[in-house]
Every structure is written in C-alpha cells, then in structure tokens.
Design an enzyme around this catalytic site. Structure first.
Site, PDB file in Angstrom:
ATOM      1  N   ASP A  31       4.123   3.422   4.758  1.00  0.00           N
ATOM      2  CA  ASP A  31       4.847   3.394   5.768  1.00  0.00           C
ATOM      3  C   ASP A  31       6.466   3.780   5.526  1.00  0.00           C
ATOM      4  O   ASP A  31       7.299   3.168   6.329  1.00  0.00           O
ATOM      5  CB  ASP A  31       4.895   2.239   6.898  1.00  0.00           C
ATOM      6  CG  ASP A  31       3.426   2.159   7.124  1.00  0.00           C
ATOM      7  OD1 ASP A  31       2.612   2.981   7.619  1.00  0.00           O
ATOM      8  OD2 ASP A  31       3.138   0.837   7.035  1.00  0.00           O
ATOM      9  N   LYS A  34       7.340   8.855   5.016  1.00  0.00           N
ATOM     10  CA  LYS A  34       7.071  10.242   4.131  1.00  0.00           C
ATOM     11  C   LYS A  34       7.038  11.370   5.076  1.00  0.00           C
ATOM     12  O   LYS A  34       7.195  12.331   4.768  1.00  0.00           O
ATOM     13  CB  LYS A  34       5.793   9.925   3.443  1.00  0.00           C
ATOM     14  CG  LYS A  34       6.079   8.802   2.071  1.00  0.00           C
ATOM     15  CD  LYS A  34       4.644   8.698   1.281  1.00  0.00           C
ATOM     16  CE  LYS A  34       3.580   8.229   2.085  1.00  0.00           C
ATOM     17  NZ  LYS A  34       3.722   6.636   2.506  1.00  0.00           N
ATOM     18  N   GLY A  58      -0.975   7.515   8.196  1.00  0.00           N
ATOM     19  CA  GLY A  58      -0.399   7.673   9.360  1.00  0.00           C
ATOM     20  C   GLY A  58       1.040   8.288   9.398  1.00  0.00           C
ATOM     21  O   GLY A  58       1.979   7.588   9.245  1.00  0.00           O
ATOM     22  N   HIS A  59       0.905   9.634   9.221  1.00  0.00           N
ATOM     23  CA  HIS A  59       2.554  10.145   8.881  1.00  0.00           C
ATOM     24  C   HIS A  59       3.047  10.679  10.211  1.00  0.00           C
ATOM     25  O   HIS A  59       2.449  11.622  10.830  1.00  0.00           O
ATOM     26  CB  HIS A  59       2.051  11.208   7.908  1.00  0.00           C
ATOM     27  CG  HIS A  59       1.730  10.752   6.544  1.00  0.00           C
ATOM     28  ND1 HIS A  59       1.112  11.679   5.579  1.00  0.00           N
ATOM     29  CD2 HIS A  59       1.787   9.576   5.957  1.00  0.00           C
ATOM     30  CE1 HIS A  59       0.926  10.937   4.629  1.00  0.00           C
ATOM     31  NE2 HIS A  59       1.088   9.632   4.807  1.00  0.00           N
ATOM     32  N   ARG A 161     -21.368   6.543  -7.791  1.00  0.00           N
ATOM     33  CA  ARG A 161     -22.085   7.926  -7.931  1.00  0.00           C
ATOM     34  C   ARG A 161     -22.959   7.973  -7.082  1.00  0.00           C
ATOM     35  O   ARG A 161     -24.234   8.713  -7.473  1.00  0.00           O
ATOM     36  CB  ARG A 161     -22.745   8.024  -9.395  1.00  0.00           C
ATOM     37  CG  ARG A 161     -21.260   8.498 -10.343  1.00  0.00           C
ATOM     38  CD  ARG A 161     -21.546   8.029 -11.794  1.00  0.00           C
ATOM     39  NE  ARG A 161     -21.724   6.895 -11.960  1.00  0.00           N
ATOM     40  CZ  ARG A 161     -21.983   6.199 -13.015  1.00  0.00           C
ATOM     41  NH1 ARG A 161     -22.277   6.635 -14.156  1.00  0.00           N
ATOM     42  NH2 ARG A 161     -22.214   4.674 -13.114  1.00  0.00           N
ATOM     43  N   GLN A 243      -0.081   6.584   1.516  1.00  0.00           N
ATOM     44  CA  GLN A 243       0.268   4.953   1.179  1.00  0.00           C
ATOM     45  C   GLN A 243       1.337   4.864   0.218  1.00  0.00           C
ATOM     46  O   GLN A 243       2.421   5.611   0.511  1.00  0.00           O
ATOM     47  CB  GLN A 243      -1.256   4.585   0.548  1.00  0.00           C
ATOM     48  CG  GLN A 243      -2.275   4.389   1.715  1.00  0.00           C
ATOM     49  CD  GLN A 243      -2.981   5.639   1.943  1.00  0.00           C
ATOM     50  OE1 GLN A 243      -3.499   6.054   0.904  1.00  0.00           O
ATOM     51  NE2 GLN A 243      -3.352   5.832   3.126  1.00  0.00           N
ATOM     52  N   GLY A 431      17.487   8.645  11.468  1.00  0.00           N
ATOM     53  CA  GLY A 431      17.031   8.776  12.763  1.00  0.00           C
ATOM     54  C   GLY A 431      15.658   9.668  12.454  1.00  0.00           C
ATOM     55  O   GLY A 431      15.222   9.905  11.571  1.00  0.00           O
TER      56      GLY A 431
HETATM   57  P1  IMP Z   1      -7.400   0.631   3.253  1.00  0.00           P
HETATM   58  O1  IMP Z   1      -6.464   1.652   2.789  1.00  0.00           O
HETATM   59  O2  IMP Z   1      -7.737   0.988   4.713  1.00  0.00           O
HETATM   60  O3  IMP Z   1      -8.432   0.191   2.417  1.00  0.00           O
HETATM   61  O4  IMP Z   1      -6.269  -0.634   3.259  1.00  0.00           O
HETATM   62  C1  IMP Z   1      -5.941  -1.486   2.236  1.00  0.00           C
HETATM   63  C2  IMP Z   1      -4.442  -1.915   2.388  1.00  0.00           C
HETATM   64  O5  IMP Z   1      -3.561  -0.688   2.434  1.00  0.00           O
HETATM   65  C3  IMP Z   1      -4.269  -2.601   3.668  1.00  0.00           C
HETATM   66  O6  IMP Z   1      -3.270  -3.520   3.466  1.00  0.00           O
HETATM   67  C4  IMP Z   1      -3.713  -1.483   4.473  1.00  0.00           C
HETATM   68  O7  IMP Z   1      -2.826  -2.090   5.599  1.00  0.00           O
HETATM   69  C5  IMP Z   1      -2.930  -0.815   3.561  1.00  0.00           C
HETATM   70  N1  IMP Z   1      -2.574   0.779   3.999  1.00  0.00           N
HETATM   71  C6  IMP Z   1      -3.756   1.732   3.942  1.00  0.00           C
HETATM   72  N2  IMP Z   1      -3.279   2.855   4.248  1.00  0.00           N
HETATM   73  C7  IMP Z   1      -1.948   2.732   4.792  1.00  0.00           C
HETATM   74  C8  IMP Z   1      -0.804   3.440   5.114  1.00  0.00           C
HETATM   75  O8  IMP Z   1      -0.722   4.659   5.207  1.00  0.00           O
HETATM   76  N3  IMP Z   1       0.402   2.778   5.390  1.00  0.00           N
HETATM   77  C9  IMP Z   1       0.480   1.512   5.092  1.00  0.00           C
HETATM   78  N4  IMP Z   1      -0.381   0.834   4.655  1.00  0.00           N
HETATM   79  C10 IMP Z   1      -1.473   1.381   4.361  1.00  0.00           C
END
Ligand code: IMP
Length: 454
Positions: A31, A34, A58-59, A161, A243, A431
């Site tokens: 978050d 990016k 979530g970009h 696997r 992430q 912004g």
């Molecule tokens: P998972 O990726 O759904 O397995 O979640 C594992 C951890 O990563 C959790 O704390 C989620 O909130 C966090 N997480 C996964 N994807 C994102 C992202 O795109 N942005 C921020 N946190 C994420």
C-alpha cells in the site's frame, strides 16, 4: 531530453538510457502507492510484468476523474499499447482476472488482446479460499488477517507439488484427475461437509475451469522467453512488484507475511531472467507507514493519532476496504528494505498527507541500538523506536512539481530520508493524480545519500 524513465535525476545519468529493465518494489508493508509510480514509469515501458502475488494486491491509479483499482492485471493496462504479462510466480484466479478484464473494458480499457500469461503460473481454486477461511477462522479476527483471496493456500499447493497450473486448464481430463485428488485432500483437511457446502464438486469445477482455460489459451506464452527476447530487441520492461518488503515470505515479519517473494529477487524467479539483466530497482515508500492485517509494527500510532493520519491519507485497504493501521516513517525498516532489494532510487509517496503537521517524528533506530541497523527478527513486537522529530512545513505541497516548489522543511524531510537510507529520492508524490508528482533533480539529495552509502 531526459525522460521519466530515468526519473529525471542527473545522478542516475551514468546508467544506460533508456534503462531496459526496471523493477519497482514496495519498501514497507504494501500500500505504498506503487500503482501510481508504476503507471508513471509505464509510459516509457513496452512491457509491464507482474512477478508474484495475486488478486490480494490493489494498485490504485487515478486518471483525471476516474479511479482504477487493479488487482491482477498489470498497471500497464492503463497505458494504451503496453503489453501486460503475468509471470510464473503469480497465482492466478481466472475468475477474478476475467472479471477485472471485463470491468476495464466497460471503462474503455481493452486489455485482453495485449495480456500474456505464463503456463507455469499456479491457479487459485475455490478450495484454496475455503481452506483459507477455515485456517483464518481459527482465531477471532483472523489468525494472520489475510485478504482471504486464497493466496497462501495456492502457494502452499505449489510448494507441496499438488498445484494446478495454467497449462493444466487446457487439458480437461488431466484437470479432472488433479481436482479429484486435491478435493479428497481438502475434504480430509477441513471436513468433507464444509468443503462440499462451500465449493463446487470435481465435475462442476472441471467444467468451469476448462471454460476459463479456453479463454486463457490465446494468452498463454512462455513469459521468460518473451521478456528475454524483448530485452535483446531493445524493448523496455517494467516489473511491477506487489505487496511490500516487510510482507516478504523469507525476509518479512513472518508469519505475518504474504506467501511470495516481494523483494527485487522475486522478479527474477517470478519472471525468469538473470540478475545481470536488471538495470534499476526503485523502492516505493510512503512518507509515513501503514499496514493491514496483524503483526508487529514498531512505529504504530495509538488509536486517536492513527485515526487522524488515516483520515488525512484515506488509509483504507484497496482490496478489502479494511482500515489500515497507521504510524510514522520507520527508517530502520527502510534501510533494511534498501539492502534487501538494492534500491537505486526511492519514490516517496503521499508527502502531502503530512502537510498540516507541526513536527513529524521519524524512527531512526530501535533501542538499545543507537546506530539503527539492528533488526530484531523475533522480538520485533518489543522493539522500542527512537524518534527524531523533524520540522513540519505546514503548507500545501499539492501544487509542487519540482523540488524548488516544495517548502524548505519538506525538502529537508526528503533529504533526511536520502541521507539515512543511502538511497537518492528521485520522485515525490503529492497527490493521487498523475501530474501531482515532483521530479527531483536536486544534486544535494544525491549528495545526502552518497554521504551515507560511501
Ligand atoms: P495474503 O497475501 O492475503 O495471504 O495476506 C497476508 C498479509 O499480507 C495480510 O496482512 C494482508 O493484509 C497483507 N497483504 C496482502 N496483500 C497486500 C497488499 O497488496 N497490500 C497490503 N497488504 C497486503
């Protein structure tokens, strides 16, 4: 004329121009913004590639009055003509993928004909989500606080696997056999009744995923071959990390992490090229810190102060809508991120969110380590941040487009980050719009960073 590809920074000019292979990674807990940075740099790219993660991402990209949130489709989709690829390291939920592709089409963005998917990429199946719900449901509020998109179980199948890959969707009999075997195991894990109540049986699942396979078929491409051929032909490739560093499976705050390699190394394994091909790694860091889900967060603010920052920065998860936990910038963590991925430059986002503050605390070390390079791997919960209070600027930065437009204290804030991390700050975002960006060509920022790194 220099282009954004080199981020307009003279201290990167020694590198080849244009830089054919750039990797963008999140430097914190995801978050970081990016999406906006990838979208900006994608203007100069030919191919935008995702190397890891899945629809947990979530970009967000704001173009004029429209806001796009991309989960699986690479952000390059929003730039006409760019090829968008999903490498073997990505986990693909084909239902989510095509829902996103179709949703983009209704907004005038046609991407299916310029999307390519590696046959080795693993598929997220309905039973992965059922397994995750069962696993997360074991603790009130969730065990880890995942996004419940089936990411962890899909990567677990890959490592065990027993996974189903894109190319398995192209062969109905093979798919049915794999699904029957897997559903038996899933039934044993979470109870046959729970599995059956929530999910399709093997027959129906084979029908649904064979149909999805038919739609995927024209997109299936050896992504490693594609990228290496493109690079040899002088094309420019941009890797869009998902992430963030502290969610990395190996180097993050385990077990409160995602299940893939979110650092720059993940680009190599997830797309299939060698380390010498990488020309530039850009780390994206928010001017403060947020995280969603559970796990340690040394600079987290207490609820009232966190709420102020959350409202100012509209800090709600782009995928799940969950309120994000908020805290100050953590330079110990950022230094570590810079080391893990070898950042050449930093993009600092959401600088404008700090506009109203009189003083801005920044974590420079954890007690009892005064040097600030100690990362307490196991006892991070107990880490006590040492803060340095930087002067706030108490002025709007929203209209700034060059470093000279920023108030002196905001410049000083960026200079401090460069000096403390040893990485030049090449870009600051003020912004959500594309134009709300400060391109930094201030040599003193480069000097600040090299003072530390040399
Ligand atoms: P998972 O990726 O759904 O397995 O979640 C594992 C951890 O990563 C959790 O704390 C989620 O909130 C966090 N997480 C996964 N994807 C994102 C992202 O795109 N942005 C921020 N946190 C994420």
């Amino acid at each position: 004329m220099r282009t954004l590809w080199t981020l307009d920074v003279p201290f990167l000019e020694g590198a080849a121009n244009p830089l054919p292979l750039t990797v963008i990674v999140g430097a914190q807990w995801g978050d970081e913004g990016k999406g906006k940075i990838v979208d900006l740099i994608a203007e100069e790219a030919d191919i935008v590639a995702r190397c890891q993660g899945g629809p947990n991402a979530g970009h967000t990209v704001v173009i004029g009055k429209e806001t796009f949130v991309l989960h699986l489709v690479p952000t390059g989709a929003l730039r006409p003509g760019k090829l968008c690829v999903l490498g073997s390291g990505v986990v693909i939920d084909p239902l989510a993928l095509f829902a996103e592709v179709d949703g983009l089409k209704t907004h005038g963005v046609e991407v299916e004909n310029r999307l390519r998917v590696d046959p080795r990429a693993h598929i997220i199946l309905p039973y992965h989500r059922a397994l995750e719900r069962a696993e997360e449901g074991r603790a009130a509020g969730g065990r880890l606080g995942t996004t419940l998109r089936g990411i962890g179980p899909a990567y677990a199948s890959k490592a065990a696997r027993t996974g189903v890959r894109v190319h398995d969707l192209l062969d109905r009999e093979r798919l049915r056999t794999l699904l029957e075997l897997n559903l038996e195991t899933v039934g044993a894990q979470i109870g046959a009744a729970a599995a059956a109540a929530e999910e399709l049986g093997a027959g129906a699942m084979t029908d649904v995923f064979t149909a999805l396979g038919s739609r995927l078929k024209p997109l299936v491409t050896d992504v490693s071959g594609l990228i290496n051929t493109a690079l040899r032909g002088g094309r420019r490739v941009l890797v869009e990390g998902a992430q963030g560093t502290l969610l990395d499976l190996d180097h993050g705050t385990y077990p409160f992490v995602t299940s893939s390699s979110t650092i720059a190394g993940g680009a190599l394994t997830g797309l299939g090229f060698g380390p010498r091909q990488v020309d530039q790694v850009i780390g994206v860091a928010k001017a403060y810190t947020t995280r969603v889900g559970h796990g340690p967060f040394p600079t987290e603010l207490e609820p009232a102060a966190a709420a102020d920052l959350r409202e100012a920065g509209a800090e709600y998860g782009a995928t799940t809508g969950r309120p994000r936990r908020c805290g100050w910038l953590d330079l110990v963590a950022l230094r570590r991120a810079a080391r893990l991925s070898g950042f050449d430059a930093l993009a600092v986002t959401k600088l404008d969110v700090l506009d109203t503050l009189e003083a801005i605390p920044v974590c420079v070390a954890y007690e009892p380590d005064p040097r600030g390079d100690w990362w307490p791997e196991v006892e991070l919960e107990a880490a006590r941040p040492v803060y340095r209070k930087l002067r706030g600027w108490r002025a709007s930065t929203a209209g700034a487009r060059s470093i000279g437009d920023l108030p002196p204290a905001a410049r000083e804030y960026l200079r401090f980050i460069a000096a403390e991390t040893g990485v030049p700050v090449a870009l600051a975002s003020v912004g959500s719009g594309r134009e709300e960006t400060v391109r930094i060509d201030d040599p003193s920022l480069a000097a600040a960073s090299s003072a530390v790194s040399n």
